[in-house]
Write a protein that holds these residues in place. Structure first.
Motif, PDB file in Angstrom:
ATOM      1  N   GLN A   1       0.826  -1.211   0.000  1.00  4.53           N
ATOM      2  CA  GLN A   1       0.000   0.000   0.000  1.00  4.53           C
ATOM      3  C   GLN A   1       0.863   1.265   0.000  1.00  4.53           C
ATOM      4  O   GLN A   1       0.563   2.229  -0.710  1.00  4.53           O
ATOM      5  CB  GLN A   1      -0.918  -0.004   1.223  1.00  4.53           C
ATOM      6  CG  GLN A   1      -1.975  -1.104   1.199  1.00  4.53           C
ATOM      7  CD  GLN A   1      -2.837  -1.098   2.453  1.00  4.53           C
ATOM      8  OE1 GLN A   1      -2.636  -0.298   3.362  1.00  4.53           O
ATOM      9  NE2 GLN A   1      -3.806  -2.010   2.501  1.00  4.53           N
ATOM     10  N   GLY A   2       1.937   1.253   0.795  1.00  2.00           N
ATOM     11  CA  GLY A   2       2.811   2.417   0.834  1.00  2.00           C
ATOM     12  C   GLY A   2       3.507   2.671  -0.489  1.00  2.00           C
ATOM     13  O   GLY A   2       3.600   3.823  -0.945  1.00  2.00           O
ATOM     14  N   PHE A   3       3.997   1.619  -1.131  1.00  2.00           N
ATOM     15  CA  PHE A   3       4.672   1.766  -2.421  1.00  2.00           C
ATOM     16  C   PHE A   3       3.713   2.291  -3.486  1.00  2.00           C
ATOM     17  O   PHE A   3       4.053   3.195  -4.246  1.00  2.00           O
ATOM     18  CB  PHE A   3       5.251   0.423  -2.866  1.00  2.00           C
ATOM     19  CG  PHE A   3       6.548   0.059  -2.186  1.00  2.00           C
ATOM     20  CD1 PHE A   3       6.758   0.356  -0.849  1.00  2.00           C
ATOM     21  CD2 PHE A   3       7.549  -0.587  -2.868  1.00  2.00           C
ATOM     22  CE1 PHE A   3       7.950   0.023  -0.216  1.00  2.00           C
ATOM     23  CE2 PHE A   3       8.743  -0.926  -2.267  1.00  2.00           C
ATOM     24  CZ  PHE A   3       8.943  -0.627  -0.923  1.00  2.00           C
ATOM     25  N   GLU A   4       2.520   1.701  -3.526  1.00  2.00           N
ATOM     26  CA  GLU A   4       1.548   2.117  -4.535  1.00  2.00           C
ATOM     27  C   GLU A   4       1.111   3.567  -4.327  1.00  2.00           C
ATOM     28  O   GLU A   4       0.941   4.313  -5.292  1.00  2.00           O
ATOM     29  CB  GLU A   4       0.333   1.182  -4.500  1.00  2.00           C
ATOM     30  CG  GLU A   4       0.634  -0.216  -5.002  1.00  2.00           C
ATOM     31  CD  GLU A   4      -0.560  -1.143  -4.884  1.00  2.00           C
ATOM     32  OE1 GLU A   4      -1.515  -0.774  -4.135  1.00  2.00           O
ATOM     33  OE2 GLU A   4      -0.552  -2.229  -5.506  1.00  2.00           O
ATOM     34  N   LYS A   5       0.963   3.976  -3.085  1.00  2.00           N
ATOM     35  CA  LYS A   5       0.574   5.359  -2.795  1.00  2.00           C
ATOM     36  C   LYS A   5       1.646   6.330  -3.265  1.00  2.00           C
ATOM     37  O   LYS A   5       1.340   7.376  -3.857  1.00  2.00           O
ATOM     38  CB  LYS A   5       0.324   5.520  -1.297  1.00  2.00           C
ATOM     39  CG  LYS A   5      -0.094   6.926  -0.891  1.00  2.00           C
ATOM     40  CD  LYS A   5      -0.321   7.015   0.609  1.00  2.00           C
ATOM     41  CE  LYS A   5      -0.695   8.439   1.020  1.00  2.00           C
ATOM     42  NZ  LYS A   5      -0.911   8.527   2.512  1.00  2.00           N
ATOM     43  N   PHE A   6       2.906   6.005  -3.031  1.00  2.00           N
ATOM     44  CA  PHE A   6       3.999   6.879  -3.447  1.00  2.00           C
ATOM     45  C   PHE A   6       4.105   6.944  -4.970  1.00  2.00           C
ATOM     46  O   PHE A   6       4.303   8.012  -5.556  1.00  2.00           O
ATOM     47  CB  PHE A   6       5.306   6.385  -2.835  1.00  2.00           C
ATOM     48  CG  PHE A   6       6.482   7.279  -3.123  1.00  2.00           C
ATOM     49  CD1 PHE A   6       6.350   8.661  -3.160  1.00  2.00           C
ATOM     50  CD2 PHE A   6       7.737   6.734  -3.353  1.00  2.00           C
ATOM     51  CE1 PHE A   6       7.432   9.481  -3.417  1.00  2.00           C
ATOM     52  CE2 PHE A   6       8.821   7.549  -3.613  1.00  2.00           C
ATOM     53  CZ  PHE A   6       8.673   8.919  -3.645  1.00  2.00           C
ATOM     54  N   ILE A   7       3.957   5.800  -5.620  1.00  2.00           N
ATOM     55  CA  ILE A   7       4.018   5.783  -7.086  1.00  2.00           C
ATOM     56  C   ILE A   7       2.881   6.593  -7.680  1.00  2.00           C
ATOM     57  O   ILE A   7       3.067   7.368  -8.634  1.00  2.00           O
ATOM     58  CB  ILE A   7       3.986   4.326  -7.597  1.00  2.00           C
ATOM     59  CG1 ILE A   7       5.272   3.595  -7.197  1.00  2.00           C
ATOM     60  CG2 ILE A   7       3.820   4.297  -9.119  1.00  2.00           C
ATOM     61  CD1 ILE A   7       5.263   2.119  -7.519  1.00  2.00           C
TER      62      ILE A   7
END
Length: 418
Positions: free
Chosen positions: A337-343
């Motif tokens: 979730q954190g990676f997708e939010k940043f991307i």
């Protein structure tokens, strides 16, 4: 005759070596610049300029942006040479001289500053360039042009963006270092060594910004009350304009996707029972693949992290193989979730700092040459491409306390069997 010719040739070859240091310049005759801060000038500051570079008055309509340069110049004889009290400058004397100047470009500011100095400005020991956030958001095309053309500026210089005024960082006096520039330099270098910052030097930023399928990023810092400097995140650009910033933890996300090691960030995770645990990534591997689906780019990221269980808040939470597997699944889900939010944040800003476009250029040349071709077109497409993130987490160590307890249980079990 041949011997005479040989002697003449040897003489002619030796003559250039006899010139010695004919163009030498003593270090005491140089104004050694250690750091440069770039801010927007305030209304009325144009009165400070000496107009050392202007033949005619400039058109105010085409020169609305006025810059203020703040530099730290090393004072000869006051720079600390060691850790002892005898080394370096006497107590009370500052090792650097902070000066400022106003102009319409970087070179204009520095030439106006040169009019105030007896010694020639020297940039061979420049270590840090600080840009204010206001300057970075309006574009740093002029700054990039000057530092690219200046042969004395090394490509290993750190360029950072400050949340406030760059001049405030130039005037800061940290307690842990007698030379302010060296403290900021140590902050960045040590963060890189501890796995908290990528190796984004000035030269790396130039390379990223010049690539057709990638944008540049630099450290984003903030000055605190006690003159300490906080690494707040990354400032990322689109072309020459800063379009957004990340959080400190998102630096770890960026480094994971780019497979930059070692890992240095610790993340708190809350379990359904309410127990909070701290997981620290120590090693990262990443594989990025690209495909073309229905005429659009599809990026797949497989990221694997290994790390340690640093802490748990509940002493009743038992660490077993089953609980560790559940914890790994929880960390994978939160990280995804954190990676997708940043991307998605970078997609909204149209800034491909991860270099997915370079992967498309390398692995899908036919699509790139027909459908993309230019950096501007990739910036437009990056907003809508599909990106999937797959996370794999492995907890390698759980701490000596838990290990010793598990060892006792194992020994008791073996005694009962005996």
């Amino acid at each position: 005759m041949q011997n005479l010719i040989k002697k003449i040739l040897v003489f002619l070859l030796i003559v250039p070596l006899l010139s010695g240091c004919w163009d030498r310049l003593e270090i005491e005759d140089r104004a050694v610049v250690l750091a440069i801060g770039v801010d927007e000038a305030k209304p009325g500051d144009e009165k400070e300029t000496s107009n050392a570079t202007q033949i005619l008055n400039l058109n105010p309509r085409t020169n609305k942006r006025l810059l203020r340069i703040t530099v730290q110049i090393a004072v000869p004889g006051r720079i600390p040479l060691g850790t002892g009290s005898e080394a370096g400058s006497p107590s009370g004397e500052k090792p650097v001289w902070v000066l400022s100047s106003v102009g319409y470009t970087i070179e204009d500011c520095l030439m106006n500053l040169q009019q105030q100095l007896a010694d020639r400005l020297f940039y061979g020991h420049l270590r840090v360039i600080v840009l204010s956030e206001a300057v970075a958001k309006k574009g740093i095309q002029n700054e990039n042009d000057f530092f690219r053309r200046q042969p004395q500026v090394r490509r290993t210089v750190w360029m950072v963006v400050s949340k406030g005024e760059a001049a405030d960082i130039m005037h800061a006096m940290p307690q842990l270092e007698r030379v302010p520039t060296l403290y900021l330099l140590a902050t960045l270098d040590h963060a890189r060594e501890m796995g908290k910052l990528p190796n984004n030097f000035l030269g790396v930023f130039f390379s990223q910004s010049s690539a057709k399928g990638q944008e540049g990023s630099v450290p984003y810092v903030q000055l605190k009350k006690e003159s300490n400097i906080e690494l707040s995140g990354l400032a990322y650009f689109r072309d020459d304009k800063m379009v957004g910033t990340s959080t400190a933890l998102q630096i770890g996300h960026y480094m994971s996707i780019k497979e930059i090691n070692p890992g240095g960030y610790s993340v708190m995770h809350e379990l359904p029972s309410g127990t909070r645990v701290i997981f620290k990534a120590t090693h990262r591997t990443s594989r990025i693949t690209t495909t073309i689906q229905n005429g659009k780019v599809h990026v797949n990221i497989n990221c694997q992290m290994e790390g340690d269980l640093e802490e748990k808040s509940d002493k009743h939470f038992s660490i077993t193989n089953e609980s560790l597997k559940k914890l790994e699944v929880k960390i994978e889900r939160d990280a995804k979730q954190g990676f997708e939010k940043f991307i998605q944040q970078t997609q909204m800003d149209g800034s491909d700092i991860f270099g997915f476009g370079e992967y498309v250029r390398a692995t899908q040349p036919g699509y790139w040459n027909k459908q993309v071709k230019t950096k501007e077109e990739w910036q437009r497409q990056y907003v809508d491409i599909n990106i999937d993130v797959n996370m794999f987490v492995k907890i390698r160590r759980i701490g000596t306390k838990s290990q010793s307890r598990n060892l006792e249980v194992t020994e008791r079990g073996s005694e009962e069997v005996d």
